[in-house]
Design a protein around this motif. Structure first.
Motif, PDB file in Angstrom:
ATOM      1  N   PHE A  13       0.770  -1.265   0.071  1.00  0.00           N
ATOM      2  CA  PHE A  13       0.039   0.036   0.033  1.00  0.00           C
ATOM      3  C   PHE A  13       0.919   1.368   0.003  1.00  0.00           C
ATOM      4  CE2 PHE A  13      -3.519  -2.713   2.081  1.00  0.00           C
ATOM      5  CZ  PHE A  13      -4.109  -2.700   0.888  1.00  0.00           C
ATOM      6  N   ILE A  14       2.097   1.330   0.630  1.00  0.00           N
ATOM      7  CA  ILE A  14       2.839   2.175   0.641  1.00  0.00           C
ATOM      8  C   ILE A  14       3.534   2.659  -0.714  1.00  0.00           C
ATOM      9  CG2 ILE A  14       4.999   3.200   1.602  1.00  0.00           C
ATOM     10  CD1 ILE A  14       4.375   1.819   4.272  1.00  0.00           C
ATOM     11  N   LEU A  15       3.770   1.492  -1.436  1.00  0.00           N
ATOM     12  CA  LEU A  15       4.432   1.844  -2.652  1.00  0.00           C
ATOM     13  C   LEU A  15       3.338   2.161  -3.934  1.00  0.00           C
ATOM     14  CD1 LEU A  15       6.732  -1.184  -2.772  1.00  0.00           C
ATOM     15  CD2 LEU A  15       7.306   1.013  -2.409  1.00  0.00           C
ATOM     16  N   ILE A  16       2.199   2.319  -3.481  1.00  0.00           N
ATOM     17  CA  ILE A  16       1.054   2.867  -4.269  1.00  0.00           C
ATOM     18  C   ILE A  16       0.753   1.770  -5.776  1.00  0.00           C
ATOM     19  CG2 ILE A  16      -0.079   4.731  -5.385  1.00  0.00           C
ATOM     20  CD1 ILE A  16       1.095   6.524  -3.514  1.00  0.00           C
ATOM     21  N   ILE A  17       1.512   1.487  -6.445  1.00  0.00           N
ATOM     22  CA  ILE A  17       1.558   0.738  -7.585  1.00  0.00           C
ATOM     23  C   ILE A  17       1.247  -0.472  -7.364  1.00  0.00           C
ATOM     24  CG2 ILE A  17       3.973   0.282  -8.097  1.00  0.00           C
ATOM     25  CD1 ILE A  17       3.404   1.129 -10.964  1.00  0.00           C
ATOM     26  N   THR A  18       1.519  -0.868  -6.008  1.00  0.00           N
ATOM     27  CA  THR A  18       1.284  -2.343  -5.930  1.00  0.00           C
ATOM     28  C   THR A  18       0.239  -2.498  -4.921  1.00  0.00           C
ATOM     29  OG1 THR A  18       2.927  -1.991  -4.010  1.00  0.00           O
ATOM     30  CG2 THR A  18       3.738  -2.957  -5.976  1.00  0.00           C
ATOM     31  N   ILE A  19      -0.785  -1.761  -4.977  1.00  0.00           N
ATOM     32  CA  ILE A  19      -1.963  -1.593  -4.240  1.00  0.00           C
ATOM     33  C   ILE A  19      -2.799  -2.838  -4.513  1.00  0.00           C
ATOM     34  CG2 ILE A  19      -4.212  -0.736  -3.653  1.00  0.00           C
ATOM     35  CD1 ILE A  19      -2.952   1.941  -3.660  1.00  0.00           C
ATOM     36  N   PRO A  20      -3.068  -3.515  -5.720  1.00  0.00           N
ATOM     37  CA  PRO A  20      -3.572  -4.823  -5.892  1.00  0.00           C
ATOM     38  C   PRO A  20      -2.987  -6.128  -5.101  1.00  0.00           C
ATOM     39  CG  PRO A  20      -3.447  -3.585  -7.963  1.00  0.00           C
ATOM     40  CD  PRO A  20      -2.718  -3.011  -7.021  1.00  0.00           C
ATOM     41  N   PHE A  21      -1.479  -5.886  -5.013  1.00  0.00           N
ATOM     42  CA  PHE A  21      -0.858  -6.976  -4.273  1.00  0.00           C
ATOM     43  C   PHE A  21      -1.264  -6.832  -2.831  1.00  0.00           C
ATOM     44  CE2 PHE A  21       1.809  -6.228  -7.858  1.00  0.00           C
ATOM     45  CZ  PHE A  21       1.864  -7.652  -8.409  1.00  0.00           C
ATOM     46  N   GLY A  22      -1.400  -5.507  -2.290  1.00  0.00           N
ATOM     47  CA  GLY A  22      -1.674  -5.578  -0.997  1.00  0.00           C
ATOM     48  C   GLY A  22      -2.998  -5.835  -0.729  1.00  0.00           C
ATOM     49  N   VAL A  23      -4.005  -5.800  -1.561  1.00  0.00           N
ATOM     50  CA  VAL A  23      -5.516  -6.187  -1.492  1.00  0.00           C
ATOM     51  C   VAL A  23      -5.334  -7.836  -1.292  1.00  0.00           C
ATOM     52  CG1 VAL A  23      -7.886  -6.428  -2.370  1.00  0.00           C
ATOM     53  CG2 VAL A  23      -6.575  -4.230  -2.211  1.00  0.00           C
ATOM     54  N   ALA A  24      -4.637  -8.339  -2.350  1.00  0.00           N
ATOM     55  CA  ALA A  24      -4.654  -9.876  -2.098  1.00  0.00           C
ATOM     56  C   ALA A  24      -3.780 -10.470  -1.020  1.00  0.00           C
ATOM     57  CB  ALA A  24      -3.891 -10.266  -3.610  1.00  0.00           C
ATOM     58  N   SER A  25      -2.853  -9.753  -0.474  1.00  0.00           N
ATOM     59  CA  SER A  25      -2.387 -10.141   0.909  1.00  0.00           C
ATOM     60  C   SER A  25      -3.157 -10.038   2.099  1.00  0.00           C
ATOM     61  CB  SER A  25      -1.097  -9.102   1.101  1.00  0.00           C
ATOM     62  OG  SER A  25      -0.454  -9.708   2.067  1.00  0.00           O
ATOM     63  N   LEU A  26      -4.061  -9.137   2.018  1.00  0.00           N
ATOM     64  CA  LEU A  26      -5.176  -8.931   2.961  1.00  0.00           C
ATOM     65  C   LEU A  26      -5.916  -9.976   2.997  1.00  0.00           C
ATOM     66  CD1 LEU A  26      -5.715  -5.137   3.537  1.00  0.00           C
ATOM     67  CD2 LEU A  26      -4.231  -6.640   5.014  1.00  0.00           C
ATOM     68  N   ARG A  27      -6.298 -10.354   1.795  1.00  0.00           N
ATOM     69  CA  ARG A  27      -7.188 -11.533   1.679  1.00  0.00           C
ATOM     70  C   ARG A  27      -6.759 -12.883   2.321  1.00  0.00           C
ATOM     71  NH1 ARG A  27      -8.535 -13.235  -3.301  1.00  0.00           N
ATOM     72  NH2 ARG A  27      -6.865 -11.851  -4.268  1.00  0.00           N
ATOM     73  N   ILE A  28      -5.437 -12.809   2.095  1.00  0.00           N
ATOM     74  CA  ILE A  28      -4.758 -14.073   2.377  1.00  0.00           C
ATOM     75  C   ILE A  28      -4.458 -13.976   3.979  1.00  0.00           C
ATOM     76  CG2 ILE A  28      -2.830 -15.798   2.181  1.00  0.00           C
ATOM     77  CD1 ILE A  28      -2.534 -14.563  -0.480  1.00  0.00           C
ATOM     78  N   ALA A  29      -4.425 -12.755   4.468  1.00  0.00           N
ATOM     79  CA  ALA A  29      -4.211 -12.882   5.774  1.00  0.00           C
ATOM     80  C   ALA A  29      -5.417 -13.124   6.464  1.00  0.00           C
ATOM     81  CB  ALA A  29      -3.802 -11.392   6.268  1.00  0.00           C
ATOM     82  N   ASN A  30      -6.540 -12.629   6.155  1.00  0.00           N
ATOM     83  CA  ASN A  30      -7.536 -13.240   6.621  1.00  0.00           C
ATOM     84  C   ASN A  30      -7.932 -14.728   6.593  1.00  0.00           C
ATOM     85  OD1 ASN A  30     -10.366 -13.229   7.647  1.00  0.00           O
ATOM     86  ND2 ASN A  30     -11.298 -12.918   5.975  1.00  0.00           N
ATOM     87  N   PHE A  31      -7.680 -15.146   5.433  1.00  0.00           N
ATOM     88  CA  PHE A  31      -7.610 -16.768   5.473  1.00  0.00           C
ATOM     89  C   PHE A  31      -6.677 -17.471   6.216  1.00  0.00           C
ATOM     90  CE2 PHE A  31      -6.259 -20.713   2.346  1.00  0.00           C
ATOM     91  CZ  PHE A  31      -7.523 -21.545   2.943  1.00  0.00           C
ATOM     92  N   ALA A  32      -5.520 -16.668   6.684  1.00  0.00           N
ATOM     93  CA  ALA A  32      -4.469 -17.449   7.335  1.00  0.00           C
ATOM     94  C   ALA A  32      -4.903 -17.372   8.934  1.00  0.00           C
ATOM     95  CB  ALA A  32      -3.087 -16.514   7.405  1.00  0.00           C
ATOM     96  N   LEU A  33      -5.862 -16.640   9.193  1.00  0.00           N
ATOM     97  CA  LEU A  33      -6.150 -16.386  10.748  1.00  0.00           C
ATOM     98  C   LEU A  33      -7.325 -17.645  10.583  1.00  0.00           C
ATOM     99  CD1 LEU A  33      -6.805 -12.745  11.306  1.00  0.00           C
ATOM    100  CD2 LEU A  33      -5.171 -14.180  12.495  1.00  0.00           C
ATOM    101  N   TRP A  34      -8.119 -18.000   9.901  1.00  0.00           N
ATOM    102  CA  TRP A  34      -9.203 -18.996   9.992  1.00  0.00           C
ATOM    103  C   TRP A  34      -8.993 -19.837   8.804  1.00  0.00           C
ATOM    104  CZ3 TRP A  34     -11.217 -18.916  14.850  1.00  0.00           C
ATOM    105  CH2 TRP A  34     -11.008 -17.969  15.580  1.00  0.00           C
ATOM    106  N   PRO A  35      -8.171 -20.701   8.533  1.00  0.00           N
ATOM    107  CA  PRO A  35      -8.269 -21.686   7.309  1.00  0.00           C
ATOM    108  C   PRO A  35      -9.345 -22.820   7.171  1.00  0.00           C
ATOM    109  CG  PRO A  35      -6.448 -22.123   8.678  1.00  0.00           C
ATOM    110  CD  PRO A  35      -6.999 -21.055   9.363  1.00  0.00           C
TER     111      PRO A  35
END
Length: 135
Positions: free
Chosen positions: A29-51
């Motif tokens: 998110f800080i690098l701005i151009i990589t925001i889609p990667f940040g969104v994907a990473s947050l989706r996986i973070a949620n999955f990593a909490l409750w798989p």
């Protein structure tokens, strides 16, 4: 049973792996151009909490942009997240109680390497029943 596994998972490794994904998302998110990667990473973070009780399926409409994005993801973030799952999985497999959790960690390695073009769905959602049948 899923609830018990998810709670044990959260305490032993889920929180720390989700924290790693959140850190990757923050950098993206800080690098701005990589925001889609940040969104994907947050989706996986949620999955990593409750798989337990959820599953990763491939999106049929994902194309070349997902492929290019996944190559970039592997180079910049995917390899160390996958290494975290591998290390945690091996450590959990040292105990009999941890074996199912270690196997779940190993199942998270492919999505940590190639997150784009995939979707995380609940296995008990009737809407997903036909999509899960093909995987």
């Amino acid at each position: 049973m899923r609830m018990i596994l998810n709670l044990i998972w959260l305490v032993l490794c889920g929180f720390w792996m989700a924290l790693g994904y959140a850190l990757a998302a923050l950098i993206c998110f800080i690098l701005i151009i990589t925001i889609p990667f940040g969104v994907a990473s947050l989706r996986i973070a949620n999955f990593a909490l409750w798989p337990f009780g959820r599953r990763v399926i491939d999106r049929r409409d994902a194309g070349a942009p997902s492929l290019i994005g996944n190559v970039l993801w592997i180079v910049f973030a995917g390899w160390w997240l996958a290494l975290g799952h591998l290390t945690t999985g091996l450590l959990l497999c040292l105990t009999i109680i941890g074996i199912p959790l270690g196997i779940a960690n190993f199942k998270l390695i492919p999505v940590s390497l190639l997150p784009l073009g995939r979707e995380i769905v609940r296995i008990d959602d009737p809407y997903n029943a036909d999509r899960l049948a093909f995987h």
